[in-house]
Design a protein around this motif. Structure first.
Motif, short mmCIF file in Angstrom:
data_model
loop_
_atom_site.label_atom_id
_atom_site.label_comp_id
_atom_site.label_asym_id
_atom_site.label_seq_id
_atom_site.Cartn_x
_atom_site.Cartn_y
_atom_site.Cartn_z
N ALA A 183 0.96 -1.30 0.29
CA ALA A 183 0.58 -0.13 -0.18
C ALA A 183 0.96 1.55 0.27
CB ALA A 183 -0.87 -0.32 1.56
N PRO A 184 0.55 2.01 -0.90
CA PRO A 184 1.18 3.35 -0.99
C PRO A 184 1.54 3.69 -0.20
CG PRO A 184 0.02 3.15 -2.77
CD PRO A 184 -0.36 1.73 -1.72
N ARG A 185 2.74 4.64 0.66
CA ARG A 185 2.18 5.75 2.15
C ARG A 185 1.51 6.86 1.76
NH1 ARG A 185 5.91 3.08 5.58
NH2 ARG A 185 7.44 1.86 4.80
N ASP A 186 0.43 7.14 3.12
CA ASP A 186 0.32 8.31 2.06
C ASP A 186 0.36 8.90 4.09
OD1 ASP A 186 -1.65 6.56 3.58
OD2 ASP A 186 -2.99 7.90 4.31
N PRO A 187 0.52 10.23 3.72
CA PRO A 187 0.25 11.44 5.27
C PRO A 187 -0.52 11.74 5.63
CG PRO A 187 -0.02 12.79 3.01
CD PRO A 187 0.00 11.09 2.53
N PRO A 188 -0.10 11.64 6.93
CA PRO A 188 -1.48 12.13 8.10
C PRO A 188 -2.69 13.03 7.53
CG PRO A 188 0.47 11.39 9.65
CD PRO A 188 0.65 11.44 8.06
N ARG A 189 -4.06 12.69 7.84
CA ARG A 189 -4.97 14.20 7.09
C ARG A 189 -5.04 14.94 7.91
NH1 ARG A 189 -9.27 9.86 5.40
NH2 ARG A 189 -7.92 9.53 7.20
N HIS A 190 -3.63 16.13 8.28
CA HIS A 190 -3.72 16.98 9.33
C HIS A 190 -5.26 18.34 9.07
CE1 HIS A 190 -0.63 15.31 11.35
NE2 HIS A 190 -0.33 16.29 9.65
N ASP A 191 -5.64 17.99 8.31
CA ASP A 191 -6.89 19.06 7.82
C ASP A 191 -8.73 18.27 7.97
OD1 ASP A 191 -6.92 17.37 5.31
OD2 ASP A 191 -7.76 18.79 4.10
N ALA A 192 -8.35 17.17 8.31
CA ALA A 192 -9.90 16.81 8.72
C ALA A 192 -10.02 16.91 9.90
CB ALA A 192 -9.27 15.16 8.17
N SER A 193 -10.80 16.61 10.78
CA SER A 193 -12.15 16.56 11.58
C SER A 193 -13.05 16.24 11.96
CB SER A 193 -12.15 18.72 11.64
OG SER A 193 -13.30 18.82 10.58
N ILE A 194 -13.42 16.19 13.07
CA ILE A 194 -14.76 15.19 13.16
C ILE A 194 -15.97 15.78 13.17
CG2 ILE A 194 -16.22 13.81 15.30
CD1 ILE A 194 -13.11 13.96 16.68
N MET A 195 -16.03 17.01 13.05
CA MET A 195 -17.08 17.76 12.77
C MET A 195 -17.23 17.58 11.05
SD MET A 195 -18.58 18.72 15.81
CE MET A 195 -19.96 19.67 14.27
N ALA A 196 -16.68 17.56 10.28
CA ALA A 196 -16.32 17.76 9.07
C ALA A 196 -17.37 16.36 8.32
CB ALA A 196 -15.18 17.59 8.34
N GLU A 197 -16.15 15.22 9.09
CA GLU A 197 -16.99 13.69 9.02
C GLU A 197 -18.52 13.62 9.67
OE1 GLU A 197 -14.85 10.97 7.61
OE2 GLU A 197 -13.80 12.95 7.08
N ASP A 230 -20.75 15.90 9.15
CA ASP A 230 -22.10 16.59 8.45
C ASP A 230 -22.56 15.88 7.80
OD1 ASP A 230 -22.12 19.15 7.07
OD2 ASP A 230 -21.33 18.11 5.53
N ALA A 231 -21.95 14.49 7.33
CA ALA A 231 -22.51 13.21 6.09
C ALA A 231 -23.75 13.10 7.08
CB ALA A 231 -21.73 12.09 6.06
N LEU A 277 -22.80 5.02 -1.26
CA LEU A 277 -22.68 6.47 0.16
C LEU A 277 -21.39 7.05 -0.57
CD1 LEU A 277 -23.33 3.92 3.29
CD2 LEU A 277 -24.67 6.25 2.82
N LEU A 278 -20.51 6.18 -1.19
CA LEU A 278 -19.62 7.66 -1.83
C LEU A 278 -20.11 8.64 -2.27
CD1 LEU A 278 -17.06 4.90 -2.41
CD2 LEU A 278 -16.31 6.13 -0.41
N GLU A 279 -20.94 8.92 -2.90
CA GLU A 279 -22.12 9.52 -3.72
C GLU A 279 -22.55 10.72 -3.54
OE1 GLU A 279 -25.73 8.64 -6.07
OE2 GLU A 279 -23.78 8.13 -8.06
N VAL A 280 -23.39 9.86 -2.06
CA VAL A 280 -24.00 11.57 -1.30
C VAL A 280 -23.49 11.37 -0.55
CG1 VAL A 280 -26.00 10.41 -2.26
CG2 VAL A 280 -24.97 9.68 -0.12
N ALA A 281 -22.44 11.56 0.20
CA ALA A 281 -21.93 11.40 1.34
C ALA A 281 -20.44 12.38 1.26
CB ALA A 281 -21.13 10.27 2.62
N THR A 282 -20.08 13.19 -0.23
CA THR A 282 -18.75 13.57 -0.39
C THR A 282 -18.04 14.60 0.13
OG1 THR A 282 -20.31 13.90 -2.55
CG2 THR A 282 -17.89 15.99 -2.89
N GLY A 283 -16.80 14.05 0.99
CA GLY A 283 -16.18 15.46 1.82
C GLY A 283 -15.84 14.37 2.93
N ALA A 284 -16.83 12.61 3.40
CA ALA A 284 -16.84 12.70 4.93
C ALA A 284 -17.12 10.97 4.07
CB ALA A 284 -18.53 13.13 5.99
#
Length: 398
Positions: free
Chosen positions: A189-203, A205-206, A323-330
């Motif tokens: 699996a590719p190494r991806d950086p931690p997502r510092h811009d993510a937040s509980i409130m943004a998630e 929102d779905a 769900l991936l279609e209707v929950a854009t951003g979360a």
């Protein structure tokens, strides 16, 4: 996480294989536990419905773990999460193999269920990032394919191991598969950086979007029909069809073949017409459930209807893509909630089926319970279609 431009197709294939192997391990654990119910009941000196509670506690673990882990790990690298989830899955299954009594087994199955939803949620998001948008359902389907292949090979193999040397060794096998998955994900699996811009409130929102709740409802209610029948299939074959125990793994493989075909076909259709695919699958499932009670007295007719029920299992992939279609951003949180929804189905289906059996309605009554659940899912689908139409009218009127 995205695939870097310099990665070769072989590398992408290796990633998909690693993700699918995790699905294979989880699918083997989830469905094999259902087929092991009679063995667990005999070994621990409990009834079959009591042994079925191990299925319910596993599902409860998924329902609790999926959204919780997804929320509080929003900033964590997805690659790291996938590895961690499979290591936890290994531990849970290893402890299940060592459980000395009924209550300890229930606790161990709850622990095992915790990483289930988070793994599939994150793996689905990762898989969809590896392909163009118009092939997203098929990418998710490739991950779920590991689970469906488990119903063909892993579950019958675990059942045979249970018959030969005891049900505990089936969980040992699953623990080993989980460890292999963790190693492969760490390797490919590719190494991806931690997502510092993510937040509980943004998630979270779905949860404000009606279509997210309606889609989850379709999975939670509609897919309950599959689990309602599958959980008691081994017992029905022994008590109603009067087959040899050796025929049980074969029938489980028939179900798995249907599930695999259904996943491939439904993913292909969903990338073209998603909502009609969901509605059609629910109607096919309802028809299969209606035919189940009368089919249980003959092994050949039972095999045909079980294959058809398995095909309806393709609903899981399509609902995940929706769900991936209707929950854009979360997407990660929504995908994890999807696993909670399907494991609510995993809990509700067997529970309602068990109530019908305990009420003296007979083993085959699970087919009628399954019919009600499939039609319930279709009713929610109709509401979702109406909501889509209303939203388009509002948007066009602005």
């Amino acid at each position: 996480m995205s695939v870097q431009a310099h990665q070769q197709p072989a590398s992408v294939s290796a990633i998909f294989f690693a993700l699918a192997l995790g699905g294979f391990a989880i699918g083997t654990a989830e469905f094999a536990a259902m087929s092991l119910v009679p063995m667990i009941a005999r070994d621990l000196g409990i009834s079959a419905p009591e042994a079925g509670h191990a299925i319910v506690t596993y599902a409860a673990g998924v329902c609790v773990g999926a959204p919780t882990i997804a929320l509080f790990s929003a900033k964590v690298s997805r690659r790291t999460m996938l590895i961690g989830m499979m290591l936890l899955y290994m531990i849970g299954n290893g402890l299940s193999a060592l459980a000395p009594n009924y209550w300890t087994l229930l606790l161990c199955r709850f622990i095992t269920g915790l990483p289930h939803g988070a793994y599939f949620g994150i793996a689905g998001v990762v898989a969809s990032s590896l392909v163009p948008p118009h092939r997203r359902s098929q990418a998710v389907g490739r991950v779920v394919l590991g689970l469906t292949i488990a119903t063909i090979g892993g579950v019958p193999m675990a059942n045979l191991i249970g018959q030969a040397v005891g049900w505990r060794w089936a969980f040992v096998l699953i623990a080993m598969l989980s460890l292999c998955t963790a190693v492969l994900v760490a390797t490919f699996a590719p190494r991806d950086p931690p997502r510092h811009d993510a937040s509980i409130m943004a998630e979270l929102d779905a949860l404000r979007r009606p279509q997210v709740w309606l889609t989850l409802g379709i999975g939670a209610v509609g897919f309950g029909s599959v689990f309602c029948v599958y959980t008691y299939l081994a017992s029905i074959m022994l008590e109603v069809t009067h087959t040899s125990p050796t025929a049980v793994p074969v029938m489980l493989a028939v179900f798995g073949a249907g599930l695999t075909l259904g996943t491939l076909v439904c993913a292909w259709l969903a990338d073209r017409r998603m909502m009609p695919t969901i509605g059609g699958v629910l109607l096919v499932e309802a028809a299969s459930m209606a035919g189940f009670p009368s089919a249980t007295h003959d092994i050949w007719s039972l095999g045909a209807i079980v294959f058809s029920i398995g095909c309806g299992g393709g609903l899981a992939t399509v609902v995940q893509s929706r769900l991936l279609e209707v929950a854009t951003g979360a997407e990660g949180f929504a995908a994890a909630l999807n696993q909670s929804a399907f494991n609510i189905a995993n809990a509700v289906g067997p529970y309602l089926g068990g109530l019908a059996i305990a009420a003296g309605l007979g083993w085959t009554s699970v087919g009628w319970v399954g019919l009600a659940l499939a039609l319930g899912g279709f009713a929610i689908w109709l509401v979702s279609v109406a909501e889509d139409a209303r939203t388009r009218r509002v948007t066009q009127g602005q």
